[in-house]
Design an enzyme around this catalytic site. Structure first.
Site, PDB file in Angstrom:
ATOM      1  N   TYR A 167       1.465  -5.252  11.017  1.00 42.51           N
ATOM      2  CA  TYR A 167       1.283  -3.815  10.799  1.00 42.51           C
ATOM      3  C   TYR A 167       2.097  -2.973  11.786  1.00 42.51           C
ATOM      4  O   TYR A 167       2.873  -2.106  11.365  1.00 42.51           O
ATOM      5  CB  TYR A 167      -0.198  -3.451  10.870  1.00 42.51           C
ATOM      6  CG  TYR A 167      -0.953  -3.675   9.586  1.00 42.51           C
ATOM      7  CD1 TYR A 167      -1.102  -4.959   9.057  1.00 42.51           C
ATOM      8  CD2 TYR A 167      -1.544  -2.629   8.895  1.00 42.51           C
ATOM      9  CE1 TYR A 167      -1.797  -5.178   7.882  1.00 42.51           C
ATOM     10  CE2 TYR A 167      -2.241  -2.839   7.712  1.00 42.51           C
ATOM     11  CZ  TYR A 167      -2.362  -4.108   7.212  1.00 42.51           C
ATOM     12  OH  TYR A 167      -3.045  -4.322   6.043  1.00 42.51           O
ATOM     13  N   HIS A 218       0.831  -1.216   0.000  1.00 43.34           N
ATOM     14  CA  HIS A 218       0.000   0.000   0.000  1.00 43.34           C
ATOM     15  C   HIS A 218       0.865   1.266   0.000  1.00 43.34           C
ATOM     16  O   HIS A 218       0.556   2.246   0.679  1.00 43.34           O
ATOM     17  CB  HIS A 218      -0.961   0.002   1.193  1.00 43.34           C
ATOM     18  CG  HIS A 218      -1.934  -1.134   1.191  1.00 43.34           C
ATOM     19  ND1 HIS A 218      -3.073  -1.134   0.403  1.00 43.34           N
ATOM     20  CD2 HIS A 218      -1.935  -2.314   1.856  1.00 43.34           C
ATOM     21  CE1 HIS A 218      -3.724  -2.267   0.596  1.00 43.34           C
ATOM     22  NE2 HIS A 218      -3.059  -3.001   1.463  1.00 43.34           N
TER      23      HIS A 218
END
Length: 482
Positions: A347, A58
């Site tokens: 993450y 991303h």
């Protein structure tokens, strides 16, 4: 009258340590005892370090601020403070992104799109980290690095090479469902404002008495689907930032995009009756379209997201944003989905690498709260007691969901919709070597004999044309994006 001494001084700038600098636009010469121009050295060292590593996935993205408003009472299934009380509003920031490629790549690549929302609740940050599809390629987190690498650039040529993706898909048939959807018009990028997003994972909404429901929540764009009959005529092929520009300019002129928040709910005692594992993220919870024979799990609308303010400093307010599905608030807990459990580690770990160990002190994250952030106790009784799963091996459902998606398209959308998906598939497959193409056809045979035949026929026509020396179809491997 003597002139003011300050009038004779050049404009002063502050260095990083708040010290005044007399000549910030010029370098001091070397003195007899060596260089003493601390400001120039400081400016150069800052320049060398001003960028941060891009996200592992991303990397290409944009963002905006907004607010979330509760529009329906869901207190019968939810005890999340932010969602209790019709009309209650919560400020938030949202980031949109592509997935596989680097910063500077095009908004319009045919890959997953991300939509992450950070809600600044009174109990702390709650992150919705979502994708534009309600399911995923894999259910075993050990396969994630290989899956992402298969959609990136060829390590030898540094070109996009569809053969890498097809090699992965044929060896991991749980990815078939997602691959078909991605190659249909649902995978055609139009604008961020028309993007719907899905949390994908099952979460638990926990009530005060300890009971809980499994939930899927998603944001449906109020502007309709992210495609227009497969057409990308309004997209400028020479502008890789077309969607980024569209979002920014729309908000600037007051044309604020909105999304309706919806939730699907499953009682744990009903999970064994549904005919598939509700924690398998390669499958979706049926909204009434497909698969046939499986119960419909209806959705309930409960809120409205509106983006109404652009950022002023992209680097600080978007590039330094850090999202994680582990950022939860009281009343929400993770399910036992293995991909979700892995993401809850991956993450924050990626952020510690990318932003440093003090990234939680960034201004965008400084939210005062008087509430503790730790969650309630985990429950011993969970879905594994009623549903067993081998996460790595193929299952018949891997082919069933892909098969029913293919078969329902003419009724669900149109025959042309299905035809465009098949065309996208065979154009991509045709770029691979013969042994890989054969493996793709054999894999599609397990989904649908008709689909395999159509992909084979279309791909082999292209291969034959490319074999002609003067064919306009001839291209170097890896030049076309999936």
């Amino acid at each position: 009258m003597a002139p003011n001494a300050a009038d004779k001084c050049p404009v002063m700038n502050n260095a990083a340590e708040k010290c005044p600098v007399m000549h910030s636009n010029g370098v001091s010469s070397i003195q007899s005892h060596g260089p003493r121009d601390i400001y120039t050295l400081e400016a150069l060292s800052h320049f060398n370090r001003e960028k941060i590593p891009e996200r592992a996935v991303h990397a290409k993205g944009t963002g905006a601020y907004g607010e979330f408003e509760v529009t329906a009472d869901i207190s019968d299934i939810c005890n999340v403070d932010m969602l209790l009380g019709v009309g209650k509003k919560t400020q938030c920031v949202t980031r949109f992104s592509t997935t596989g490629l680097e910063r500077g790549s095009s908004d319009g690549v045919r890959d997953l799109k991300g939509m992450a929302v950070k809600f600044f609740t009174e109990q702390g940050d709650w992150d919705w980290v979502s994708l534009n599809f309600p399911f995923f390629f894999i259910r075993d987190p050990a396969k994630f690095p290989d899956m992402i690498h298969s959609q990136r650039r060829d390590p030898q040529t540094n070109l996009l090479n569809p053969s890498m993706t097809w090699d992965f898909v044929t060896k991991n048939p749980e990815a078939l469902h997602m691959t078909l959807l991605q190659h249909s018009d649902f995978g055609t990028m139009f604008t961020w404002r028309t993007l719907s997003s899905y949390a994908g994972h099952a979460f638990k909404w926990v009530m005060p008495d300890g009971s809980f429901k499994y939930v899927h929540f998603f944001l449906a764009s109020d502007r309709g689907p992210n495609f227009t009959d497969g057409s990308t005529a309004k997209i400028d092929p020479n502008d890789p930032d077309f969607a980024t520009k569209d979002l920014f300019e729309a908000i600037e002129r007051g044309d604020y995009p909105t999304w309706t928040a919806n939730v699907q709910v499953i009682d744990p005692k009903d999970a064994p009756k549904l005919g598939f594992n509700i924690l398998d993220i390669t499958k979706h919870w049926n909204l009434g379209t497909y698969p046939k024979g499986l119960d419909t799990i209806p959705s309930r609308p409960f809120g409205k997201l509106t983006l109404n303010r652009n950022v002023k400093d992209y680097f600080t307010e978007v590039e330094k944003l850090a999202f994680s599905p582990s950022n939860l608030v009281p009343g929400v807990e993770p399910s036992e989905d293995p991909i979700l459990q892995a993401r809850m580690f991956a993450y924050p770990d990626a952020q510690r690498y990318r932003l440093g160990i003090d990234h939680l002190k960034a201004p965008i994250r400084r939210k005062e709260t008087s509430c503790k952030h730790d969650l309630g106790p985990e429950f011993d009784q969970w879905l594994s007691q009623v549903t067993s799963e081998s996460w790595s091996h193929p299952h018949e459902d891997d082919y069933k969901f892909a098969r029913e998606y293919y078969e329902v398209l003419p009724e669900f959308r149109s025959q042309e919709f299905q035809d465009r998906m098949v065309e996208n598939l065979y154009k991509s497959v045709a770029q691979g070597p013969e042994d890989l193409r054969k493996r793709v056809y054999e894999t599609f045979e397990l989904v649908s004999t008709e689909l395999a035949r159509r992909v084979r026929e279309g791909a082999e026509v292209i291969v034959a044309d490319m074999a002609q020396p003067d064919s306009p179809e001839r291209a170097q491997p890896g030049q076309q994006r999936l």
